[in-house]
Design a protein around this motif. Sequence first.
Motif: not given
Length: 188
Positions: A67-79
């Motif tokens: 979950r933490q890894a997926c959140q990191e990826i989506l945070a990078a894309m969302s930024a």
Amino acid sequence: MVTSTEPAARMTGAQRRDQILAAARRVFAQGGVGASTDDVARAAGVSQPYVVRLFGTKRALLVETYRQACQEILAAMSAVPAGPQADKQMALAYTLLLDDRDLLRLVVLGFNGGVDPEVSALARTTLGETFRLFRERTGADPDAARTFVAQGMLINVLLGVDALEHTGEDPSLDALVQCVLAGTGEAA
């Protein structure tokens, strides 16, 4: 001999939890789902019962790590802000994630449907959200967004099998690596 009169700083519970999750990322990325909570504990420098006390089960630890890894990826894309350069900025954001090979190897675990149903659900959500974010930020059509996601997955696979470290062993693989990674700064 010089001794300090100040006691060593103790980690907070949140810091210790983050330390264990970072170790779990490395251990699961390198050892797959066969890795144990004991392996994670050793990598984190804590006891196995402490890991179990914080996370309950190996499965719960794996799911939280994923979950933490997926959140990191989506945070990078969302930024990435919407606009005419969003496609290039999203590609750059993804390329910067490539530095963390453990992140990418861990994420690839989720694409094996037999690993865990919750991990698979997180993988599906991350793929779908990446597709949606690319379309939303760039205004691209579905085919362009599909190509972006597919390119990212192929990069994950190539890096996951250490294709760069095996350059020269298979000319066909070398050609694929050059073709795929040419614009990422990863190609040798």
